[in-house]
Write a protein that holds these residues in place. Structure first.
Motif, PDB file in Angstrom:
ATOM      1  N   GLY A  53       0.782  -1.222   0.000  1.00  0.00           N
ATOM      2  CA  GLY A  53       0.000   0.000   0.000  1.00  0.00           C
ATOM      3  C   GLY A  53       0.815   1.273   0.000  1.00  0.00           C
ATOM      4  N   ASP A  54       2.121   1.154  -0.013  1.00  0.00           N
ATOM      5  CA  ASP A  54       2.966   2.340  -0.026  1.00  0.00           C
ATOM      6  C   ASP A  54       2.944   3.020  -1.386  1.00  0.00           C
ATOM      7  OD1 ASP A  54       3.754   2.037   2.581  1.00  0.00           O
ATOM      8  OD2 ASP A  54       5.661   1.085   2.105  1.00  0.00           O
ATOM      9  N   ASN A  55       3.130   4.319  -1.364  1.00  0.00           N
ATOM     10  CA  ASN A  55       3.343   5.054  -2.607  1.00  0.00           C
ATOM     11  C   ASN A  55       4.769   4.782  -3.059  1.00  0.00           C
ATOM     12  OD1 ASN A  55       0.816   6.148  -2.174  1.00  0.00           O
ATOM     13  ND2 ASN A  55       1.611   7.993  -1.240  1.00  0.00           N
ATOM     14  N   LYS A  56       4.953   4.735  -4.355  1.00  0.00           N
ATOM     15  CA  LYS A  56       6.286   4.435  -4.859  1.00  0.00           C
ATOM     16  C   LYS A  56       6.490   5.141  -6.188  1.00  0.00           C
ATOM     17  CE  LYS A  56       9.457   0.608  -5.151  1.00  0.00           C
ATOM     18  NZ  LYS A  56       9.661  -0.794  -4.863  1.00  0.00           N
ATOM     19  N   THR A  57       7.672   5.709  -6.365  1.00  0.00           N
ATOM     20  CA  THR A  57       8.034   6.354  -7.614  1.00  0.00           C
ATOM     21  C   THR A  57       9.130   5.542  -8.285  1.00  0.00           C
ATOM     22  OG1 THR A  57       7.434   8.547  -6.804  1.00  0.00           O
ATOM     23  CG2 THR A  57       8.930   8.470  -8.678  1.00  0.00           C
ATOM     24  N   PHE A  58       8.952   5.317  -9.562  1.00  0.00           N
ATOM     25  CA  PHE A  58       9.916   4.585 -10.386  1.00  0.00           C
ATOM     26  C   PHE A  58      10.508   5.574 -11.391  1.00  0.00           C
ATOM     27  CE2 PHE A  58       6.535   1.803  -9.048  1.00  0.00           C
ATOM     28  CZ  PHE A  58       7.170   0.634  -8.657  1.00  0.00           C
ATOM     29  N   THR A  59      11.813   5.650 -11.459  1.00  0.00           N
ATOM     30  CA  THR A  59      12.478   6.575 -12.374  1.00  0.00           C
ATOM     31  C   THR A  59      13.513   5.818 -13.193  1.00  0.00           C
ATOM     32  OG1 THR A  59      12.219   8.394 -10.818  1.00  0.00           O
ATOM     33  CG2 THR A  59      13.865   8.688 -12.539  1.00  0.00           C
ATOM     34  N   ILE A  60      13.587   6.149 -14.471  1.00  0.00           N
ATOM     35  CA  ILE A  60      14.642   5.617 -15.325  1.00  0.00           C
ATOM     36  C   ILE A  60      15.381   6.806 -15.930  1.00  0.00           C
ATOM     37  CG2 ILE A  60      13.212   5.391 -17.399  1.00  0.00           C
ATOM     38  CD1 ILE A  60      14.795   2.677 -17.843  1.00  0.00           C
ATOM     39  N   MET A  61      16.706   6.731 -15.889  1.00  0.00           N
ATOM     40  CA  MET A  61      17.551   7.785 -16.444  1.00  0.00           C
ATOM     41  C   MET A  61      18.429   7.177 -17.521  1.00  0.00           C
ATOM     42  SD  MET A  61      18.438   9.412 -12.763  1.00  0.00           S
ATOM     43  CE  MET A  61      18.400   7.752 -12.078  1.00  0.00           C
ATOM     44  N   VAL A  62      18.490   7.827 -18.659  1.00  0.00           N
ATOM     45  CA  VAL A  62      19.278   7.335 -19.783  1.00  0.00           C
ATOM     46  C   VAL A  62      20.542   8.178 -19.890  1.00  0.00           C
ATOM     47  CG1 VAL A  62      19.326   6.912 -22.262  1.00  0.00           C
ATOM     48  CG2 VAL A  62      17.188   6.607 -20.990  1.00  0.00           C
TER      49      VAL A  62
END
Length: 82
Positions: A53-62
């Motif tokens: 139930g946690d909020n989560k941010t996923f980031t990809i950097m190129v």
């Protein structure tokens, strides 16, 4: 015949932990790397959805071969009871 230059891009992922891509992927140009990053980000989110139930941010950097970030994208998962 002119040879087409292929560039290597590296896809670093951050989802609470930063994981650096040491191998990279050969792409024709930054646009091809951007498309690859968007697909990878969608796959990562689908495989790593939080079940607590946690909020989560996923980031990809190129990054390009010189280590400069050329593109970044993030998706945030937020859950709330209504």
């Amino acid at each position: 015949m002119q040879e087409r230059m292929v560039l290597r891009y590296f896809f670093d992922v951050h989802d609470g932990v930063l994981r650096h891509d040491a191998e990279g992927v050969e792409c024709a140009d930054l646009e091809a790397a951007r498309v690859q990053a968007r697909k990878a980000l969608a796959d990562i989110v689908q495989a790593s959805m939080p079940d607590d139930g946690d909020n989560k941010t996923f980031t990809i950097m190129v990054r390009d071969e010189s280590g400069v970030v050329k593109y970044a994208a993030s998706l945030t998962f937020r859950e709330q009871s209504v």
